[in-house]
Design an enzyme around this catalytic site. Structure first.
Site, short mmCIF file in Angstrom:
data_model
loop_
_atom_site.label_atom_id
_atom_site.label_comp_id
_atom_site.label_asym_id
_atom_site.label_seq_id
_atom_site.Cartn_x
_atom_site.Cartn_y
_atom_site.Cartn_z
N THR A 24 3.36 -0.80 8.75
CA THR A 24 3.83 -1.65 9.84
C THR A 24 3.91 -3.12 9.47
OG1 THR A 24 1.60 -2.04 10.68
CG2 THR A 24 2.81 -0.14 11.60
N HIS A 80 6.62 -30.18 13.24
CA HIS A 80 6.19 -29.00 12.47
C HIS A 80 5.09 -29.36 11.49
CE1 HIS A 80 9.38 -26.86 14.35
NE2 HIS A 80 10.33 -27.57 13.75
N HIS A 139 10.15 -23.53 10.62
CA HIS A 139 9.13 -24.14 11.47
C HIS A 139 7.72 -24.06 10.92
CE1 HIS A 139 11.67 -23.72 15.39
NE2 HIS A 139 12.37 -24.24 14.39
N CYS A 177 3.45 -2.80 4.05
CA CYS A 177 2.66 -1.61 4.37
C CYS A 177 3.46 -0.83 5.41
CB CYS A 177 1.25 -1.95 4.83
SG CYS A 177 1.08 -2.88 6.36
N ASP A 223 0.87 -1.17 0.00
CA ASP A 223 0.00 0.00 0.00
C ASP A 223 0.91 1.23 0.00
OD1 ASP A 223 0.89 0.36 2.63
OD2 ASP A 223 -1.11 0.20 3.53
#
Length: 152
Positions: A67, A134, A98, A65, A8
């Site tokens: 954050t 896993h 993992h 973006c 964005d």
């Protein structure tokens, strides 16, 4: 490897650095936008990236973006997507090893271009360990997706 990428407005500048970096590593990049630093909605770019990955048209996806939080939330709503928000090198390695993540989210306002490039390199180079514990955990996550779809 074919990698879909989207950002964005808050991740636009970092995306402009990441795309040529991916190409310099020999990857094919499909850039779904955005193409400016004017306000846009992150789900509009997370969904096309995740659709490409979930359909197998891209092997991995990268979302950026401000954050990384909004992108990762939107990405993880798409069935078959395992998106991790990563801002450090250890998490970049661990999320592949993992969790077999297929989409990476990052925040331009949280990390700089150099750290982002190193995160991407580690994330792309780290294989999934395929260890029994896993795989079992990922199967439980897939079961959650299937159960959620059945409720809809």
């Amino acid at each position: 490897m074919k990698i879909a990428i989207g950002a964005d407005h808050g991740g636009y500048s970092l995306k402009q650095v990441v795309v040529p970096y991916l190409e310099s590593l020999g990857h094919e990049v499909e850039d779904v936008g955005c193409e400016c630093d004017q306000s846009v909605d992150y789900p509009d770019y997370a969904l096309p990236v995740c659709d490409l990955v979930a359909s197998g048209k891209a092997e991995r996806g990268i979302l950026i973006c401000g954050t990384g939080i909004g992108m990762s939330i939107a990405a993880n709503k798409v069935r078959g997507i395992r998106c991790a928000l990563v801002h450090d090198l250890f998490s970049a390695q661990a999320t592949r090893d993992h969790n077999d993540t297929n989409v990476l989210a990052m925040g331009e306002r949280v990390i700089g271009p150099g750290v982002a490039q190193e995160i991407i390199r580690i994330w792309l180079e780290t294989p999934f360990s395929r260890g029994e514990r896993h795989v079992g955990r990922l199967n439980k996550v897939k079961q959650i997706e299937e159960n959620d779809s059945a409720r809809s």
